[in-house]
Write an enzyme that holds these catalytic residues in place. Structure first.
Site, short mmCIF file in Angstrom:
data_model
loop_
_atom_site.label_atom_id
_atom_site.label_comp_id
_atom_site.label_asym_id
_atom_site.label_seq_id
_atom_site.Cartn_x
_atom_site.Cartn_y
_atom_site.Cartn_z
N ILE A 193 -44.50 -61.56 51.33
CA ILE A 193 -43.99 -60.84 50.68
C ILE A 193 -44.93 -61.10 49.46
CG2 ILE A 193 -42.64 -59.71 48.53
CD1 ILE A 193 -40.57 -59.51 50.88
N HIS A 194 -46.02 -60.48 48.92
CA HIS A 194 -46.65 -61.34 47.68
C HIS A 194 -46.73 -60.49 46.66
CE1 HIS A 194 -50.97 -62.40 45.92
NE2 HIS A 194 -51.14 -63.59 47.12
#
Length: 165
Positions: free
Chosen positions: A84-85
């Site tokens: 998850i960026h």
């Protein structure tokens, strides 16, 4: 009867990935960053968030918390690894505006808080708040079904159905 109690456990091969953020679900190909849109890191989706609370989209374990707090890696029960960026070009913020609520090795369930991000600060200091959710070991995927784009709610909206090999 005894076999059902002591027999080999069935390997989990199907999994639902829920939205880690509330906002607008978009196709990964629409992310304005070629590393994500060209799937160089893997298959996935992205969310343009309306709030900065990031929750676990799967049941699994935290395998990496980036020292700049802008991204987190998780491993699910099937062995699928998710990145998850939060936002685009947020690494340069050096952790400013991000608060991490978990540590590496910690087990998580869907909906558990992972990170809180200050979206206003990201809008001011980074390229975008768009948050890619990437399966970094896409080679283990046998089949992937993406949800329709549109509004999603963290912890409850299904964004991907995955079947692993």
């Amino acid at each position: 009867m005894l076999k059902s109690l002591f027999g080999k456990k069935e390997k989990v091969t199907k999994e639902t990935i829920f939205a880690p953020l509330t906002g607008k679900l978009i196709n990964i190909e629409e992310v304005p960053d070629p590393v994500f849109s060209q799937k160089l890191m893997g298959e996935g989706m992205a969310i343009e968030p309306t709030e900065g609370i990031v929750v676990a989209p799967i049941e699994g374990q935290v395998i990496q918390v980036f020292h700049t707090k802008h991204a987190i890696g998780l491993r699910s029960q099937t062995g699928m690894e998710l990145l998850i960026h939060i936002g685009l070009e947020t690494v340069s913020m050096n952790g400013e505006g991000f608060e991490v609520h978990v540590k590496e090795g910690q087990k998580v369930k869907v909906g558990d808080p992972l990170i809180t991000a200050n979206l206003e600060l990201i809008k001011e200091k980074a390229a975008s708040t768009i948050t890619p959710i990437i399966i970094t070991n896409s080679d283990i995927i046998e089949n992937l079904t993406k949800a329709s784009t549109g509004s999603v709610t963290r912890g409850t909206s299904n964004i991907l159905e995955v079947k692993v090999k």
